[in-house]
Enzyme design. Structure first.
Site, PDB file in Angstrom:
ATOM      1  N   LYS A  51      45.545  29.529  47.800  1.00 19.76           N
ATOM      2  CA  LYS A  51      44.270  28.908  47.925  1.00 19.76           C
ATOM      3  C   LYS A  51      43.565  28.842  46.581  1.00 19.76           C
ATOM      4  CE  LYS A  51      43.523  30.879  52.520  1.00 19.76           C
ATOM      5  NZ  LYS A  51      42.727  31.840  53.293  1.00 19.76           N
ATOM      6  N   GLY A  52      43.858  29.785  45.713  1.00 21.21           N
ATOM      7  CA  GLY A  52      43.081  29.970  44.502  1.00 21.21           C
ATOM      8  C   GLY A  52      43.066  28.819  43.520  1.00 21.21           C
ATOM      9  N   GLU A 107      48.624  26.216  39.279  1.00 23.20           N
ATOM     10  CA  GLU A 107      48.322  27.589  39.681  1.00 23.20           C
ATOM     11  C   GLU A 107      47.060  28.053  38.958  1.00 23.20           C
ATOM     12  OE1 GLU A 107      48.209  29.848  41.756  1.00 23.20           O
ATOM     13  OE2 GLU A 107      50.194  30.761  41.765  1.00 23.20           O
ATOM     14  N   ASP A 108      46.317  28.953  39.596  1.00 23.96           N
ATOM     15  CA  ASP A 108      45.103  29.458  38.979  1.00 23.96           C
ATOM     16  C   ASP A 108      45.393  30.493  37.896  1.00 23.96           C
ATOM     17  OD1 ASP A 108      45.981  31.348  40.816  1.00 23.96           O
ATOM     18  OD2 ASP A 108      44.072  31.538  41.861  1.00 23.96           O
ATOM     19  N   ASP A 111      50.291  36.142  36.991  1.00 23.75           N
ATOM     20  CA  ASP A 111      50.172  37.595  36.912  1.00 23.75           C
ATOM     21  C   ASP A 111      51.564  38.181  36.645  1.00 23.75           C
ATOM     22  OD1 ASP A 111      48.095  39.691  37.210  1.00 23.75           O
ATOM     23  OD2 ASP A 111      49.319  40.348  38.896  1.00 23.75           O
ATOM     24  N   LYS A 139      47.992  36.436  32.476  1.00 22.42           N
ATOM     25  CA  LYS A 139      47.868  37.853  32.104  1.00 22.42           C
ATOM     26  C   LYS A 139      49.238  38.333  31.632  1.00 22.42           C
ATOM     27  CE  LYS A 139      44.390  39.385  35.452  1.00 22.42           C
ATOM     28  NZ  LYS A 139      44.186  40.336  36.571  1.00 22.42           N
ATOM     29  N   PHE A 160      40.398  42.558  36.382  1.00 15.63           N
ATOM     30  CA  PHE A 160      40.319  41.932  37.706  1.00 15.63           C
ATOM     31  C   PHE A 160      39.273  40.829  37.636  1.00 15.63           C
ATOM     32  CE2 PHE A 160      41.457  42.859  42.238  1.00 15.63           C
ATOM     33  CZ  PHE A 160      40.954  41.670  42.737  1.00 15.63           C
ATOM     34  N   ASP A 167      39.794  35.072  43.879  1.00 14.55           N
ATOM     35  CA  ASP A 167      39.021  35.839  44.848  1.00 14.55           C
ATOM     36  C   ASP A 167      39.400  37.308  44.876  1.00 14.55           C
ATOM     37  OD1 ASP A 167      40.632  36.292  47.904  1.00 14.55           O
ATOM     38  OD2 ASP A 167      41.641  35.351  46.210  1.00 14.55           O
ATOM     39  N   ARG A 173      35.226  33.047  45.384  1.00 13.09           N
ATOM     40  CA  ARG A 173      35.918  31.817  44.986  1.00 13.09           C
ATOM     41  C   ARG A 173      34.947  30.739  44.518  1.00 13.09           C
ATOM     42  NH1 ARG A 173      41.350  31.912  46.536  1.00 13.09           N
ATOM     43  NH2 ARG A 173      41.829  33.048  48.445  1.00 13.09           N
TER      44      ARG A 173
END
Length: 187
Positions: A51-52, A107-108, A111, A139, A160, A167, A173
């Protein structure tokens, strides 16, 4: 990079703003310019990872100059635990036939790299002409699996972050900036 503090009580869980709305717009425009150059005169299928990524994807797509078809996926390699299972779990698959097409995964944040590495392999195995990844943030300190990401807006420290689609527990969000969440808000 982290220069501003949030004083508005509506955003009391935010320790600091990492990227303002304007800075996000600049990063998005820079990514779009590279994609426009690389795919000039070609069509792409933009696969938005739910969703991000929805906010970043919407802004990015509006900056692209080629014909863009949209599709969506929701995928995970984590199952019910916190460590990758090594197998991709596609919760919502795309509808498009990508055989012979240029695919751009949007993609947001990157990671660990696990899910995107597996997802990229999956889409390549479906016969895509090319599979590229565009991510607003990365990251690198968290990377467990190396994955080639062709378009990255910015690398960030292992903090974070929330906002602009990112989110914690389905909250934050809607923020129009990327901020560092205070530890007490998620511990």
């Amino acid at each position: 990079m982290i220069t501003k503090t949030v004083s508005d009580s509506m955003h009391k869980d935010i320790e600091a703003i990492m990227f303002t709305k304007q800075e996000i717009s600049q990063l998005t425009n820079e990514i779009a310019a590279r994609i426009n150059k690389d795919f000039e005169g070609e069509e792409i299928i933009a696969v938005i990872i739910l969703k991000g990524s929805i906010m970043f994807a919407a802004d990015l797509i509006r900056c692209l100059t080629m014909n863009v078809k949209l599709d969506f996926m929701q995928a995970s390699s984590y199952g019910s635990g916190t460590a990758s299972s090594g197998v991709i779990n596609i919760k919502k698959d795309m509808d498009s036939d990508i055989k012979g097409k240029n695919v751009l995964i949007i993609e947001d944040i990157i990671d660990s790299g696990r899910t995107l590495s597996l997802l990229k392999q999956e889409l390549q195995s479906r016969g895509a002409k090319t599979v590229s990844i565009a991510a607003l943030l990365s990251k690198p300190e968290r990377r467990v699996v190396e994955v080639e990401v062709e378009y990255i807006g910015a690398e960030i420290p292992d903090k974070f972050v929330v906002g602009y689609g990112l989110d914690f527990d389905e909250k934050y969000r809607q923020l129009d900036y990327v901020g560092i969440l205070k530890p007490e808000a998620y511990m």
